[in-house]
Design an enzyme around this catalytic site. Structure first.
Site, short mmCIF file in Angstrom:
data_model
loop_
_atom_site.label_atom_id
_atom_site.label_comp_id
_atom_site.label_asym_id
_atom_site.label_seq_id
_atom_site.Cartn_x
_atom_site.Cartn_y
_atom_site.Cartn_z
CG ASP A 47 -14.28 -4.35 19.94
OD1 ASP A 47 -14.38 -3.23 19.40
OD2 ASP A 47 -13.21 -4.96 20.06
CG ASP A 193 -10.57 -1.00 16.77
OD1 ASP A 193 -9.95 -2.05 17.03
OD2 ASP A 193 -11.77 -0.82 17.08
C1 DX5 Z 1 -13.25 -4.97 15.00
C2 DX5 Z 1 -13.12 -4.50 16.42
C3 DX5 Z 1 -11.70 -4.42 16.87
C4 DX5 Z 1 -10.98 -5.73 16.84
C5 DX5 Z 1 -9.64 -5.67 17.55
O1 DX5 Z 1 -14.31 -5.80 14.81
O2 DX5 Z 1 -13.65 -3.21 16.53
O3 DX5 Z 1 -11.62 -3.77 18.14
O4 DX5 Z 1 -11.72 -6.78 17.29
O5 DX5 Z 1 -9.10 -6.96 17.63
P1 DX5 Z 1 -7.69 -7.34 17.02
O6 DX5 Z 1 -6.69 -6.43 17.65
O7 DX5 Z 1 -7.56 -8.77 17.39
O8 DX5 Z 1 -7.79 -7.10 15.52
ZN ZN Z 2 -13.13 -1.97 18.38
#
Ligand code: DX5
Ligand code: ZN
Length: 243
Positions: A47, A193
């Site tokens: 990310d 996601d």
């Molecule tokens: C949102 C990001 C995601 C998120 C995933 O801001 O694009 O990829 O951080 O993390 P979890 O699985 O902890 O929600």
């Molecule tokens: Zn993401």
């Protein structure tokens, strides 16, 4: 292996968990990645947040490059002016580049640019092109982009942090997107996601996504491989795939 072969392989192995490095313990990243790899994980999700489009600052292409692995690198750009970043992200070894559509008025140009680039890890493998949609962005934005897409991600949280709760209205949106891609006979992978945890992964996987990003649900505690395996097994069972 051509880009088409890569897509076929990923689809054949669906649903796949893409492990979100954002939530990993960076002090022990090599061990954590080895652990999820041993658990059969094939994709790592990076990310990239810039503190502008997203409230949070995370990491950039040097981090993508620094991770030496044979897992596929799924790089999610939540940054302003992503077009300027694309060459650097691809040089850093992204296998899949996913751009949030709201980051630029030139999302089509971004996909065109990616279409002219090669996978820096292995040109034969092809570079997969994707977009991500915020929870508040309607599916209609995809229509003019469909010819230039390999992957579509729906965000089930507003971009910013790991560990947020899954926004319930995204369930219906995901079902509609899966149906839309299937009815159009497109070979596009659908991903989800944000907010995926052990408690909801089966319910979400039953809606038909090919890729499921999980960050905090994988990288909590000291055995990410065990969490990744449990998530994968629950997702595959719910999708009707034999373990
Ligand atoms: C949102 C990001 C995601 C998120 C995933 O801001 O694009 O990829 O951080 O993390 P979890 O699985 O902890 O929600
Ligand atoms: Zn993401």
């Amino acid at each position: 292996m051509s880009k088409r072969d890569t897509l076929v392989c990923l689809r054949a192995a669906r649903p796949l968990i893409s492990a979100g490095v954002l939530s990993a313990d960076l002090m022990h990243l090599d061990r954590q990645i080895a652990s999820v790899r041993d658990a059969g994980i094939q994709l790592l999700h990076f990310d990239l947040m810039d503190g502008q489009f997203c409230p949070m600052l995370t990491f950039g292409p040097p981090m993508v490059k620094a991770v030496r692995t044979d897992l596929l690198k799924d790089v999610h750009l939540m940054v302003r002016d992503p077009l300027e970043r694309l060459p650097e992200v691809v040089r850093a070894g992204a296998d899949l580049v996913v751009v949030n559509v709201e980051t630029t008025v030139h999302i089509h140009r971004a996909l065109q640019m990616l279409g002219d680039m090669e996978n820096a890890n292995d040109p034969e493998r092809g570079l997969l092109r994707g977009v991500a949609l915020n929870p508040g962005t309607p599916l209609g934005v995809l229509e003019p982009l469909m010819d230039d897409l390999d992957v579509i991600f729906l965000l089930a949280v507003n971009p910013g942090w790991g560990g947020q709760g899954f926004i319930p209205s995204v369930r219906g949106k995901l079902s509609r997107l899966v149906g839309l891609v299937r009815d159009a006979g497109r070979e596009i992978l659908v991903g989800i996601d944000g907010g995926i945890v052990q408690e909801n992964v089966a319910e979400v996987a039953a809606l038909g996504p090919d890729l499921i990003v999980a960050g905090s649900a994988v990288f909590r505690g000291d055995d990410p491989g065990a969490h990744a395996r449990r998530l994968s097994e629950a997702a595959r069972a719910a999708a009707g795939v034999n373990p």
